[in-house]
Scaffold this active site. Structure first.
Site, PDB file in Angstrom:
ATOM      1  N   HIS A  95      94.282 -71.764  44.749  1.00 55.68           N
ATOM      2  CA  HIS A  95      93.350 -72.751  44.190  1.00 55.68           C
ATOM      3  C   HIS A  95      93.992 -74.109  43.934  1.00 55.68           C
ATOM      4  CE1 HIS A  95      89.162 -72.449  42.083  1.00 55.68           C
ATOM      5  NE2 HIS A  95      89.241 -73.478  42.906  1.00 55.68           N
ATOM      6  N   HIS A 125      98.135 -73.033  40.753  1.00 62.36           N
ATOM      7  CA  HIS A 125      96.722 -72.661  40.965  1.00 62.36           C
ATOM      8  C   HIS A 125      95.989 -72.484  39.638  1.00 62.36           C
ATOM      9  CE1 HIS A 125      96.687 -67.904  41.017  1.00 62.36           C
ATOM     10  NE2 HIS A 125      97.336 -68.370  39.983  1.00 62.36           N
ATOM     11  N   ASP A 216      86.323 -69.757  43.690  1.00 60.13           N
ATOM     12  CA  ASP A 216      87.482 -68.859  43.687  1.00 60.13           C
ATOM     13  C   ASP A 216      86.932 -67.451  43.905  1.00 60.13           C
ATOM     14  OD1 ASP A 216      89.635 -67.168  42.883  1.00 60.13           O
ATOM     15  OD2 ASP A 216      90.408 -68.720  41.534  1.00 60.13           O
TER      16      ASP A 216
HETATM   17  C1  DIR Z   1      96.416 -68.265  34.178  1.00 63.23           C
HETATM   18  C2  DIR Z   1      95.781 -67.519  35.336  1.00 63.23           C
HETATM   19  N1  DIR Z   1      95.425 -68.983  33.403  1.00 63.23           N
HETATM   20  C3  DIR Z   1      97.478 -69.244  34.699  1.00 63.23           C
HETATM   21  N2  DIR Z   1      95.132 -68.421  36.219  1.00 63.23           N
HETATM   22  C4  DIR Z   1      94.709 -68.093  37.443  1.00 63.23           C
HETATM   23  O1  DIR Z   1      98.381 -68.778  35.396  1.00 63.23           O
HETATM   24  O2  DIR Z   1      97.392 -70.433  34.413  1.00 63.23           O
HETATM   25  N3  DIR Z   1      94.036 -68.915  38.157  1.00 63.23           N
HETATM   26  N4  DIR Z   1      94.949 -66.922  37.953  1.00 63.23           N
HETATM   27  O3  DIR Z   1      93.430 -68.655  39.326  1.00 63.23           O
HETATM   28 MN    MN Z   2      90.976 -70.595  40.506  1.00 66.80          MN
HETATM   29 MN    MN Z   3      90.749 -67.527  39.472  1.00 63.43          MN
END
Ligand code: DIR
Ligand code: MN
Ligand code: MN
Ligand code: MN
Length: 302
Positions: A95, A125, A216
Protein backbone atom coordinates in the site's frame (compact mmCIF):
# COMPACT_ATOMS: atom_id res chain seq x y z
CA UNK A 1 -15.08 4.03 -21.21
CA UNK A 2 -11.30 3.95 -21.29
CA UNK A 3 -9.09 2.28 -18.70
CA UNK A 4 -5.33 2.23 -18.16
CA UNK A 5 -3.66 -0.45 -16.06
CA UNK A 6 -0.39 0.21 -14.23
CA UNK A 7 1.48 -2.54 -12.35
CA UNK A 8 3.64 -1.63 -9.37
CA UNK A 9 5.62 -4.71 -8.34
CA UNK A 10 6.78 -3.10 -5.12
CA UNK A 11 7.18 -4.84 -1.76
CA UNK A 12 9.50 -2.61 0.29
CA UNK A 13 6.71 -0.89 2.23
CA UNK A 14 6.40 -4.06 4.32
CA UNK A 15 8.52 -7.11 5.12
CA UNK A 16 6.99 -10.17 3.43
CA UNK A 17 8.16 -11.36 0.03
CA UNK A 18 5.56 -11.97 -2.64
CA UNK A 19 3.41 -8.84 -2.79
CA UNK A 20 5.61 -7.63 -5.69
CA UNK A 21 4.07 -10.54 -7.64
CA UNK A 22 0.56 -9.12 -7.12
CA UNK A 23 0.23 -7.26 -10.45
CA UNK A 24 1.10 -10.31 -12.52
CA UNK A 25 -1.02 -12.62 -10.36
CA UNK A 26 -4.03 -10.39 -11.06
CA UNK A 27 -3.19 -10.07 -14.75
CA UNK A 28 -2.69 -13.85 -15.05
CA UNK A 29 -6.06 -14.45 -13.40
CA UNK A 30 -7.57 -12.77 -16.47
CA UNK A 31 -8.10 -9.10 -15.53
CA UNK A 32 -7.62 -7.66 -19.03
CA UNK A 33 -9.92 -10.16 -20.70
CA UNK A 34 -12.55 -9.70 -17.99
CA UNK A 35 -12.47 -5.92 -18.39
CA UNK A 36 -12.57 -6.09 -22.16
CA UNK A 37 -15.83 -8.04 -21.95
CA UNK A 38 -17.28 -4.95 -20.25
CA UNK A 39 -16.77 -3.15 -23.59
CA UNK A 40 -14.03 -1.03 -22.11
CA UNK A 41 -11.05 0.18 -24.09
CA UNK A 42 -8.32 -1.31 -21.88
CA UNK A 43 -4.63 -0.47 -22.27
CA UNK A 44 -1.89 -1.97 -20.12
CA UNK A 45 0.83 0.57 -19.41
CA UNK A 46 3.12 -2.13 -17.99
CA UNK A 47 5.01 -2.13 -14.72
CA UNK A 48 6.80 0.69 -12.94
CA UNK A 49 10.55 0.32 -12.63
CA UNK A 50 12.89 2.67 -10.83
CA UNK A 51 16.44 3.27 -9.68
CA UNK A 52 16.76 4.23 -6.03
CA UNK A 53 18.91 7.29 -5.52
CA UNK A 54 21.05 7.26 -2.42
CA UNK A 55 19.38 9.54 0.05
CA UNK A 56 19.84 10.18 3.76
CA UNK A 57 18.45 7.57 6.15
CA UNK A 58 15.32 8.37 8.09
CA UNK A 59 14.71 6.65 11.39
CA UNK A 60 12.12 3.84 11.26
CA UNK A 61 11.60 4.19 7.46
CA UNK A 62 13.78 1.54 5.87
CA UNK A 63 13.93 1.57 2.05
CA UNK A 64 12.82 5.21 1.86
CA UNK A 65 14.98 5.71 -1.25
CA UNK A 66 13.10 2.85 -2.95
CA UNK A 67 9.67 4.13 -1.88
CA UNK A 68 10.59 7.63 -3.08
CA UNK A 69 11.89 6.60 -6.50
CA UNK A 70 9.10 4.11 -7.19
CA UNK A 71 6.21 6.37 -6.17
CA UNK A 72 7.70 9.28 -8.11
CA UNK A 73 7.77 7.22 -11.31
CA UNK A 74 4.28 5.91 -10.59
CA UNK A 75 2.98 9.44 -10.11
CA UNK A 76 4.31 10.41 -13.55
CA UNK A 77 2.80 7.31 -15.14
CA UNK A 78 -0.59 8.01 -13.51
CA UNK A 79 -0.49 11.50 -15.06
CA UNK A 80 0.30 9.99 -18.46
CA UNK A 81 -2.68 7.62 -18.22
CA UNK A 82 -4.99 10.43 -17.09
CA UNK A 83 -3.84 12.56 -20.02
CA UNK A 84 -5.35 9.89 -22.26
CA UNK A 85 -8.67 10.34 -20.42
CA UNK A 86 -8.46 6.88 -18.95
CA UNK A 87 -9.56 5.68 -15.53
CA UNK A 88 -6.30 4.64 -13.85
CA UNK A 89 -6.17 1.18 -12.30
CA UNK A 90 -3.00 0.79 -10.20
CA UNK A 91 -2.19 -2.80 -9.23
CA UNK A 92 0.09 -3.16 -6.19
CA UNK A 93 2.42 -4.00 -4.75
CA UNK A 94 2.01 -3.00 -1.15
CA UNK A 95 0.00 0.00 0.00
CA UNK A 96 2.97 2.38 0.09
CA UNK A 97 2.48 2.70 -3.70
CA UNK A 98 -0.62 4.85 -3.07
CA UNK A 99 1.64 7.79 -2.32
CA UNK A 100 1.92 8.06 -6.12
CA UNK A 101 -1.83 8.41 -6.67
CA UNK A 102 -4.38 10.61 -4.89
CA UNK A 103 -7.08 8.89 -2.94
CA UNK A 104 -10.30 9.72 -1.32
CA UNK A 105 -12.13 6.53 -0.33
CA UNK A 106 -9.67 4.35 1.61
CA UNK A 107 -11.08 0.81 1.88
CA UNK A 108 -8.85 -1.06 4.32
CA UNK A 109 -8.73 -3.04 7.55
CA UNK A 110 -6.03 -0.55 8.62
CA UNK A 111 -5.89 3.25 8.74
CA UNK A 112 -2.36 3.52 7.19
CA UNK A 113 -2.00 6.74 9.17
CA UNK A 114 1.33 6.23 10.99
CA UNK A 115 4.39 8.43 10.69
CA UNK A 116 7.91 7.09 11.14
CA UNK A 117 7.63 8.23 14.77
CA UNK A 118 4.32 6.57 15.65
CA UNK A 119 4.79 3.34 13.64
CA UNK A 120 5.48 0.18 15.63
CA UNK A 121 6.45 -1.79 12.52
CA UNK A 122 8.52 0.69 10.48
CA UNK A 123 6.52 -0.52 7.45
CA UNK A 124 5.80 2.30 4.99
CA UNK A 125 2.60 0.54 3.84
CA UNK A 126 1.20 1.62 7.24
CA UNK A 127 1.98 5.31 6.45
CA UNK A 128 0.61 6.45 3.06
CA UNK A 129 -2.41 8.41 4.35
CA UNK A 130 -0.13 10.35 6.69
CA UNK A 131 2.17 11.11 3.74
CA UNK A 132 -0.65 12.23 1.47
CA UNK A 133 -2.45 14.71 3.66
CA UNK A 134 -1.48 18.33 4.20
CA UNK A 135 -2.71 18.43 7.82
CA UNK A 136 -0.15 15.78 8.79
CA UNK A 137 2.80 17.25 6.91
CA UNK A 138 4.04 19.03 10.07
CA UNK A 139 4.46 15.68 11.79
CA UNK A 140 7.10 14.47 9.34
CA UNK A 141 10.81 15.17 9.20
CA UNK A 142 12.17 16.22 5.81
CA UNK A 143 12.14 13.06 3.72
CA UNK A 144 14.99 12.92 1.22
CA UNK A 145 13.85 11.93 -2.27
CA UNK A 146 10.21 12.70 -1.53
CA UNK A 147 10.31 16.41 -2.38
CA UNK A 148 8.35 15.79 -5.60
CA UNK A 149 5.39 14.72 -3.44
CA UNK A 150 3.41 17.70 -2.22
CA UNK A 151 0.63 16.64 0.17
CA UNK A 152 -2.21 18.07 -1.90
CA UNK A 153 -4.95 16.13 -0.22
CA UNK A 154 -6.81 17.42 2.80
CA UNK A 155 -7.71 14.94 5.48
CA UNK A 156 -11.28 16.26 5.08
CA UNK A 157 -11.32 14.58 1.66
CA UNK A 158 -10.46 11.14 2.99
CA UNK A 159 -13.02 8.61 4.20
CA UNK A 160 -12.25 5.16 5.49
CA UNK A 161 -14.40 2.08 5.08
CA UNK A 162 -13.69 -1.30 6.65
CA UNK A 163 -11.41 -0.37 9.56
CA UNK A 164 -10.86 -2.97 12.27
CA UNK A 165 -7.18 -2.71 13.18
CA UNK A 166 -6.27 0.84 14.18
CA UNK A 167 -3.17 1.70 16.23
CA UNK A 168 -3.41 4.01 19.27
CA UNK A 169 -1.82 7.02 17.55
CA UNK A 170 -3.86 6.44 14.43
CA UNK A 171 -7.03 6.57 16.53
CA UNK A 172 -5.78 9.76 18.16
CA UNK A 173 -5.24 11.38 14.74
CA UNK A 174 -8.64 10.23 13.47
CA UNK A 175 -10.33 11.79 16.52
CA UNK A 176 -8.20 14.96 16.58
CA UNK A 177 -8.94 15.78 12.93
CA UNK A 178 -12.45 14.33 12.84
CA UNK A 179 -11.57 12.07 9.92
CA UNK A 180 -14.53 10.31 8.35
CA UNK A 181 -14.06 6.69 9.34
CA UNK A 182 -16.53 3.83 8.98
CA UNK A 183 -15.31 0.72 10.70
CA UNK A 184 -16.74 -2.76 10.50
CA UNK A 185 -19.19 -1.98 13.30
CA UNK A 186 -20.68 0.77 11.13
CA UNK A 187 -21.05 -1.70 8.28
CA UNK A 188 -22.91 -3.95 10.74
CA UNK A 189 -25.09 -1.15 12.01
CA UNK A 190 -25.99 0.72 8.82
CA UNK A 191 -25.22 -1.74 6.05
CA UNK A 192 -22.66 -1.20 3.32
CA UNK A 193 -25.04 0.77 1.08
CA UNK A 194 -25.65 3.51 3.62
CA UNK A 195 -22.01 3.51 4.70
CA UNK A 196 -20.82 4.22 1.13
CA UNK A 197 -23.30 7.05 0.71
CA UNK A 198 -22.53 8.57 4.10
CA UNK A 199 -18.83 8.41 3.26
CA UNK A 200 -19.31 9.99 -0.16
CA UNK A 201 -21.52 12.76 1.16
CA UNK A 202 -18.98 13.64 3.84
CA UNK A 203 -16.03 13.97 1.47
CA UNK A 204 -17.90 15.34 -1.54
CA UNK A 205 -21.18 16.91 -0.42
CA UNK A 206 -21.81 18.58 -3.80
CA UNK A 207 -21.09 15.46 -5.84
CA UNK A 208 -18.74 17.29 -8.15
CA UNK A 209 -15.25 15.99 -7.41
CA UNK A 210 -13.50 13.17 -9.14
CA UNK A 211 -13.21 10.16 -6.97
CA UNK A 212 -10.22 8.02 -6.14
CA UNK A 213 -10.59 4.67 -4.41
CA UNK A 214 -7.65 3.00 -2.72
CA UNK A 215 -8.67 -0.59 -2.13
CA UNK A 216 -6.51 -2.73 0.15
CA UNK A 217 -7.46 -6.37 -0.44
CA UNK A 218 -7.14 -6.90 3.34
CA UNK A 219 -10.36 -4.90 3.75
CA UNK A 220 -12.02 -8.18 2.71
CA UNK A 221 -12.45 -10.96 5.20
CA UNK A 222 -9.46 -13.35 5.06
CA UNK A 223 -11.89 -16.17 4.24
CA UNK A 224 -12.58 -14.34 0.96
CA UNK A 225 -9.08 -13.00 0.26
CA UNK A 226 -6.52 -14.98 2.24
CA UNK A 227 -3.38 -14.16 0.21
CA UNK A 228 -2.37 -10.89 1.84
CA UNK A 229 0.36 -9.91 4.29
CA UNK A 230 -1.60 -8.46 7.22
CA UNK A 231 -4.99 -10.20 7.30
CA UNK A 232 -7.52 -9.28 10.01
CA UNK A 233 -10.50 -11.53 10.69
CA UNK A 234 -14.01 -10.14 10.57
CA UNK A 235 -13.80 -8.11 7.37
CA UNK A 236 -15.99 -7.13 4.43
CA UNK A 237 -17.63 -9.88 2.45
CA UNK A 238 -16.93 -9.88 -1.27
CA UNK A 239 -20.63 -9.07 -1.73
CA UNK A 240 -20.25 -5.95 0.38
CA UNK A 241 -17.13 -4.90 -1.53
CA UNK A 242 -18.84 -5.47 -4.89
CA UNK A 243 -21.80 -3.40 -3.75
CA UNK A 244 -19.47 -0.65 -2.55
CA UNK A 245 -17.78 -0.55 -5.95
CA UNK A 246 -21.09 -0.67 -7.86
CA UNK A 247 -22.19 2.42 -5.94
CA UNK A 248 -18.86 4.08 -6.68
CA UNK A 249 -19.34 3.33 -10.38
CA UNK A 250 -22.84 4.84 -10.28
CA UNK A 251 -21.36 8.20 -9.33
CA UNK A 252 -19.72 8.35 -12.81
CA UNK A 253 -16.92 10.22 -11.09
CA UNK A 254 -14.36 7.46 -10.48
CA UNK A 255 -11.07 8.33 -12.11
CA UNK A 256 -8.53 6.25 -10.22
CA UNK A 257 -8.45 3.03 -8.29
CA UNK A 258 -5.61 1.22 -6.54
CA UNK A 259 -5.87 -2.49 -5.78
CA UNK A 260 -3.05 -3.35 -3.39
CA UNK A 261 -1.61 -5.97 -1.05
CA UNK A 262 -2.37 -9.14 -3.06
CA UNK A 263 0.49 -11.50 -2.12
CA UNK A 264 0.47 -14.73 -4.16
CA UNK A 265 3.24 -16.19 -1.98
CA UNK A 266 0.86 -16.43 0.97
CA UNK A 267 -1.37 -19.50 1.20
CA UNK A 268 -1.84 -22.37 -1.26
CA UNK A 269 -3.04 -22.20 -4.87
CA UNK A 270 -6.65 -22.11 -3.79
CA UNK A 271 -5.98 -19.12 -1.51
CA UNK A 272 -4.31 -17.28 -4.38
CA UNK A 273 -7.18 -18.12 -6.71
CA UNK A 274 -9.76 -16.83 -4.22
CA UNK A 275 -7.78 -13.64 -3.72
CA UNK A 276 -7.06 -12.78 -7.35
CA UNK A 277 -10.64 -13.59 -8.33
CA UNK A 278 -11.90 -11.34 -5.56
CA UNK A 279 -9.60 -8.57 -6.80
CA UNK A 280 -11.00 -8.91 -10.32
CA UNK A 281 -14.62 -8.91 -9.11
CA UNK A 282 -13.94 -5.71 -7.17
CA UNK A 283 -12.28 -4.00 -10.17
CA UNK A 284 -14.99 -5.13 -12.58
CA UNK A 285 -17.70 -3.74 -10.29
CA UNK A 286 -15.85 -0.43 -10.05
CA UNK A 287 -15.62 -0.25 -13.83
CA UNK A 288 -19.24 -0.96 -14.67
CA UNK A 289 -19.91 -4.67 -14.37
CA UNK A 290 -23.43 -5.25 -13.15
CA UNK A 291 -24.81 -8.41 -11.60
CA UNK A 292 -28.03 -7.88 -13.56
CA UNK A 293 -26.14 -8.66 -16.76
CA UNK A 294 -24.66 -6.37 -19.36
CA UNK A 295 -26.64 -4.42 -21.93
CA UNK A 296 -26.55 -5.41 -25.56
CA UNK A 297 -24.14 -2.91 -27.13
CA UNK A 298 -25.71 0.09 -28.87
CA UNK A 299 -26.02 -0.45 -32.61
CA UNK A 300 -27.21 -4.03 -32.31
CA UNK A 301 -30.69 -3.24 -31.02
CA UNK A 302 -31.06 0.15 -32.70
C1 DIR B 1 0.12 -1.30 11.32
C2 DIR B 1 -0.42 -2.30 10.31
N1 DIR B 1 -0.84 -0.25 11.58
C3 DIR B 1 1.44 -0.69 10.81
N2 DIR B 1 -0.69 -1.66 9.07
C4 DIR B 1 -0.92 -2.32 7.93
O1 DIR B 1 2.35 -1.47 10.52
O2 DIR B 1 1.53 0.52 10.71
N3 DIR B 1 -1.27 -1.70 6.86
N4 DIR B 1 -0.83 -3.61 7.86
O3 DIR B 1 -1.68 -2.25 5.71
MN1 MN C 1 -3.42 -0.50 3.45
MN1 MN D 1 -4.45 -3.01 5.24
MN1 MN E 1 -17.78 -14.63 -11.05
Amino acid sequence: GKVGIIGVPFEKGQKKFGVELGPDAIRNAGLLKDLTTLDLDVKDFGDIDYYPETTGDIINMPHLSHVAACTKNLSNRVQEVMNENRVVVTLGGDHSVSVGTIDVLWVDAHADLNTNITSNSGNVHGMPVALLTSELSDYWPHLPGMDWQKPMLSIRNVAYIGLRSVDRYERLVIEKFGITAFGMEDVERYGIHDVVHMALSRIDPHCNKSLHVSFDIDSLDPLEAPSTGTPVRGGLSLREAIHLMEEVHRTHRLNAIDLVEVNPKIGDDNCVKLTTEAAIHVLQAALGHTRRGLKVPAGITD
